[in-house]
Every structure is written in C-alpha cells, then in structure tokens.
Design a protein around this motif. Structure first.
Motif, PDB file in Angstrom:
ATOM      1  N   THR A  50       7.685  75.982 -39.686  1.00 27.96           N
ATOM      2  CA  THR A  50       8.711  75.077 -39.163  1.00 27.96           C
ATOM      3  C   THR A  50       8.753  73.791 -39.979  1.00 27.96           C
ATOM      4  O   THR A  50       9.813  73.181 -40.126  1.00 27.96           O
ATOM      5  N   ALA A  86      14.743  72.250 -31.810  1.00 30.29           N
ATOM      6  CA  ALA A  86      15.006  73.505 -31.107  1.00 30.29           C
ATOM      7  C   ALA A  86      14.269  74.674 -31.763  1.00 30.29           C
ATOM      8  O   ALA A  86      13.722  75.545 -31.077  1.00 30.29           O
ATOM      9  N   GLU A  87      14.237  74.688 -33.103  1.00 31.08           N
ATOM     10  CA  GLU A  87      13.540  75.765 -33.818  1.00 31.08           C
ATOM     11  C   GLU A  87      12.033  75.700 -33.585  1.00 31.08           C
ATOM     12  O   GLU A  87      11.376  76.735 -33.437  1.00 31.08           O
ATOM     13  N   GLY A 145      10.583  74.601 -30.883  1.00 34.52           N
ATOM     14  CA  GLY A 145      10.376  75.123 -29.538  1.00 34.52           C
ATOM     15  C   GLY A 145      10.439  76.640 -29.499  1.00 34.52           C
ATOM     16  O   GLY A 145       9.632  77.285 -28.816  1.00 34.52           O
ATOM     17  N   ARG A 146      11.382  77.208 -30.255  1.00 29.40           N
ATOM     18  CA  ARG A 146      11.498  78.669 -30.285  1.00 29.40           C
ATOM     19  C   ARG A 146      10.247  79.310 -30.853  1.00 29.40           C
ATOM     20  O   ARG A 146       9.752  80.319 -30.321  1.00 29.40           O
ATOM     21  N   ARG A 147       9.692  78.717 -31.917  1.00 23.27           N
ATOM     22  CA  ARG A 147       8.514  79.305 -32.549  1.00 23.27           C
ATOM     23  C   ARG A 147       7.256  79.105 -31.703  1.00 23.27           C
ATOM     24  O   ARG A 147       6.352  79.935 -31.740  1.00 23.27           O
ATOM     25  N   VAL A 207       7.238  79.254 -28.491  1.00 22.05           N
ATOM     26  CA  VAL A 207       7.351  80.277 -27.441  1.00 22.05           C
ATOM     27  C   VAL A 207       7.074  81.670 -27.995  1.00 22.05           C
ATOM     28  O   VAL A 207       6.314  82.457 -27.415  1.00 22.05           O
ATOM     29  N   HIS A 208       7.670  81.995 -29.153  1.00 27.18           N
ATOM     30  CA  HIS A 208       7.584  83.358 -29.690  1.00 27.18           C
ATOM     31  C   HIS A 208       6.437  83.554 -30.678  1.00 27.18           C
ATOM     32  O   HIS A 208       6.116  84.692 -31.025  1.00 27.18           O
TER      33      HIS A 208
END
Length: 202
Positions: A43, A93-94, A96-98, A100-101
C-alpha cells in the motif's frame, strides 16, 4: 527602449522547460511505482505512485496555466488540490481494504522502488526550487514534490520494518500516513488557491 516583454517570455520558457522535465519524470515513476506496488502488494508503494501521478497532473496544469491570467492560475491550483484530496482519500480506502483482506508486502521491492523514486523527486525538487515563489499553480507543484520526498523516505523505512518484523503492518501504516499527508497538502493548496481567487477579484 520600449518593453518588448522579452524577460517575461524567457521566464515562461524556463518554466515550461522545467515543468516538462518534471512531468516526464513523474509520469514515468507513477507507472513504475504502480506496477511495483501491485507486484509487491504494498500500500505504501501504491500510495507513493498515486502521489507521483497527482504530481504529473499538477505539472500538466502548470504548463497550461503559464502565461494565463491570475484567475485561470488560481482555478488550476484549485483543480490540482481537489484531485489530490480525492487521491488521498482513495489511498486510505485501499489501506482499509488490504487490512481486511490481508497482504504480504515485499520489502525488497518497497525499498528499491522508493530509493529510485527518491532520486527522481530530489532531482525534480531542485529543478522546481526557483518556481516555488511564483504563481499559486507553481507553488502547488513544489508542494507536491516536497510531499513526495517525505513519502519516499517513509516507504524506505516501512520496507525495512516489514523485513525486520515480518509483518505487513508497517506498510499499512506508511500507506495511511502518506494518504493523510497527501490530504494535508491538498488542503494547503486549496487554501492558497482560494486566496489567489480572492486576490484576482473572483
């Protein structure tokens, strides 16, 4: 002797030359950094690449604004700041996505790419130094590049911490910090642009 405007034309030509070089370097590093960030699952690198992309946009707007009226320059800086704000929010936002996943950032890619970006940004910052006291649209380009240098150093540090701790969280942290720093710079540019518009009587 009457004023032929030669000094003004020479200044505009110098600004165009500097901005064209900066645009080419930043556009190239945005592509390189984006590819490296995707490969490395970083990121921090993706955020840095988006920051370089925003710089390329700022230089493009700066080139278009040269020789234009103060109102046009202020509007150009306003557009630059707005785009930068959107990119900063996208970076957060990216991250946060990483988180989580999950992700497994590659420290060697992070450090190597960030060192290359740092070399490019230091070069561009030196080129832009004479322009930072110019119009608001030119000050915006200098602020963008200053933010990039800080971001590059942060990615290098995060890459070292990823290697040391075998954890993706330093990368998540630097991605978040770059995103927040980009947002801060966008507000500074937007503030300058609004002042310039008021000064231009708009």
């Amino acid at each position: 002797m009457s004023d032929c405007g030669c000094d003004h034309e020479a200044k505009n030509a110098q600004e165009r030359r500097i901005l064209k070089i900066a645009l080419a370097l930043n556009a190239a590093m945005a592509v390189i950094g984006g590819i490296a960030g995707w490969i490395a699952q970083s990121t921090g690198l993706l955020a840095d690449a988006l920051d370089m992309l925003s710089d390329a946009l700022a230089y493009t707007i700066g080139l278009v604004a040269i020789g234009r009226a103060a109102r046009f320059k202020a509007n150009a800086a306003l557009l630059s700041g707005s785009v930068l704000l959107a990119l900063g929010l996208g970076v957060l936002a990216e991250v946060g996505r990483r988180v989580v996943h999950g992700a497994e950032p590659a420290s060697s890619w992070m450090i190597g790419t960030a060192l290359l970006s740092l070399g490019v940004n230091v070069t561009v910052l030196r080129l832009l130094a004479p322009l930072k006291t110019g119009g608001v649209h030119l000050r915006a380009t200098w602020l963008f590049t200053r933010a990039d240098v800080v971001a590059n150093l942060g990615v290098i540090l995060a890459g070292g911490l990823v290697l040391w701790f075998h954890s993706p969280y330093p990368d998540f942290m630097i991605g978040t910090l770059i995103g927040l720093y980009v947002i801060k710079e966008s507000f500074e540019i937007l503030r300058d642009a609004r002042r310039a518009r008021l000064g231009a009587g708009t």
